[in-house]
Design an enzyme around this catalytic site. Structure first.
Site, short mmCIF file in Angstrom:
data_model
loop_
_atom_site.label_atom_id
_atom_site.label_comp_id
_atom_site.label_asym_id
_atom_site.label_seq_id
_atom_site.Cartn_x
_atom_site.Cartn_y
_atom_site.Cartn_z
CE LYS A 90 -1.67 2.09 3.20
NZ LYS A 90 -2.84 2.18 4.84
NE ARG A 92 -5.45 0.61 6.64
CZ ARG A 92 -4.78 1.02 7.91
NH1 ARG A 92 -4.94 1.28 9.24
NH2 ARG A 92 -3.65 1.41 7.57
CD GLN A 100 -11.48 6.25 10.30
OE1 GLN A 100 -12.13 5.29 10.93
NE2 GLN A 100 -10.97 6.42 9.20
N GLY A 137 -7.12 8.99 16.34
CA GLY A 137 -5.78 9.66 15.42
C GLY A 137 -4.69 9.80 15.67
CG ASP A 181 -1.58 8.02 12.20
OD1 ASP A 181 -0.62 8.65 12.48
OD2 ASP A 181 -1.87 7.47 11.32
#
Lengths: 316, 316
Positions: free
Chosen positions: B67, B111, B139, B222, B224
């Site tokens: 990805k 996902r 989101q 949120g 990451d």
């Protein structure tokens, strides 16, 4: 977003000379203008396969490029090629995908052959008696083809271990204007050829120091990983000029890595190809020198060839 | 090789329930059956942008997935979305490219929302009084939508800092069957909601320990990267169950990383989502527990959703 299939890629390539583009890439790399993160890797066991992701960009350029290349060595049993790959071009300003080049690994083969031709421009002896090609695969053929515009000599000695492959190589290359003498004895090649290109995936040396004559140039293309080796390390003892496509990469993988590990040469003796192209460092200066170039393959070559095809197709 | 554009991807998604597929992915991950190398990264300064390459495979599966996702934060000035991306599916047996999913980042959004729904299945209190959503972006909306099949409650308090975005969120979500009370005061949300999802790119805490009631569940989506943070670390002091999508990844980035760095919790207190799904570890066991799930995003989610779309489309 433009998807370009192999047929169309080949048509685009007819319109361009990739040599100057790849040269610019090497120069940008050697002047610190290229961002190339570590290679991404996936390994598979059953069946054995490896996938490499090479990616990066030239600073202040328009694009970044991601190349995915795979090798699945049991594919021929399924009548599929072992190698495969594609390149993705994105805008460096927005991240938008500009093009997918479904080149099936062809552009990697070409950019490697182009690097060989660039090396020849700067390191070949003025008079090449015969060209020696070690190996008979796709890269052996492409290297020879790309020499056509650089070296006048059309006399070739080709070394291989398989008679069928040798005779196929001979036929194909003679159709392209070369005279090819096949041999299964490496000394026959080294005694007559003062310009040699090695293109095999060998993991043990094929050429040794006592075989190499004064004035010979060797380009080693085959070894791109730490365990591959085509040249005995002692060959480097007698070398006057040692060129790396990337010093950083060549101290870790390829022929130079073996010679450094065995303490036959040190990193300070190495000259980077981009610095020879730009004139910062000297290439060959007389016809008695032994010169060696180790090409391990840089993402900047992928970046440059992908961009050229995209632009030549009028898609940019 | 099938190229699947966003419209077609959305049609394929109508045919499938991605929740069980993503669950299987988490379980495979937590049982050590997933190979995920370090994330590849390219950073740009002018204009600012980042590109991440997430890739890997489940052992003994048919495919591997790569990805590429980008964020270029000045894109809205050019009327382009900040986020973009695509997924590539290859055969694990031959390296042959099977499909290119030009999802523009949509599958990553889905996902992530699916992981939120899975967390809710195992950690939500039996009776949810009100759902609290921190943030009003894509989101935030998707997380709420995906809760519909898991939680009966339709009463929502939404916290945001921008009135326009809040009212847009309210309109959209009320059209989907929720009752939404917008607020610009976080305490209004924390006093009424015992199920909270945080979905902002905040780099400083929005929720604090004294605001969280007994029996509350929080899913933090949120953060990451190491510098992002939505939950004050002290919230973890009172937590009875702390769930990570990946313990390895969460000790380095996201909410848990901050709490570990400040020595408020240690790695041994963490439970991995895949092990809760498989029943190896317990989720919530009573209605007084405070539970927290930190979702930093795993390549196995990308692998699973890409494969599902490809297979649902009948292309495999």
């Amino acid at each position: 977003m433009k998807i370009i299939y192999l047929d169309e890629i080949k048509k685009c390539l007819e319109k361009i000379d990739i040599i100057p583009t790849i040269e610019k890439g090497f120069v940008a790399y050697s002047t610190g203008k290229v961002v190339i993160p570590p290679i991404g890797e996936l390994l598979f066991k059953n069946p054995p396969g490896d996938v490499h992701i090479k990616y990066g960009y030239i600073m202040d350029d328009n694009y970044y490029v991601i190349k995915i290349a795979s090798g699945f060595y049991e594919n021929p049993k399924l009548h599929l090629p072992s190698s495969n790959g594609l390149m993705l071009i994105f805008s460096q300003k927005t991240g938008v995908l500009c093009s997918i080049l479904l080149d099936e690994g062809y552009l990697t083969d070409l950019r490697t052959a182009a690097a060989g031709a660039i090396v020849a421009k700067f390191l070949a002896p003025r008079i090449v008696n015969k060209i020696g090609i070690v190996g008979t695969g796709i890269q052996a053929k492409l290297q020879l083809e790309y020499l056509k515009n650089i070296i006048n000599c059309r006399d070739v000695i080709a070394y291989g271990r398989n008679d069928h492959n040798l005779s196929q190589f001979k036929t194909e290359m003679e159709n392209k204007g070369f005279q090819v003498t096949p041999t299964r004895t490496i000394e026959e090649l080294t005694s007559f050829c003062n310009f040699i290109i090695t293109t095999t995936p060998s993991t043990s040396p094929l050429l040794f120091a006592n075989q190499i004559q004064k004035g010979t140039h060797i380009t080693a293309v085959g070894a791109d990983s730490p365990h591959k080796q085509e040249l005995d390390e002692n060959i480097f003892k007698n070398a006057d000029v040692i060129v790396a496509d990337s010093i950083k990469q060549c101290v870790e993988r390829g022929e130079i890595a073996h010679a450094i590990y065995k303490k036959i040469i040190n990193e300070k003796q190495l000259v980077e190809l981009g610095n020879i192209i730009s004139g910062k460092n000297m290439g060959r200066i007389d016809d008695q020198q032994i010169t060696i170039a180790d090409l391990t393959g840089l993402a900047v070559q992928d970046i440059q060839i992908a961009k050229s095809v995209f632009e030549a197709g009028g898609f940019s």
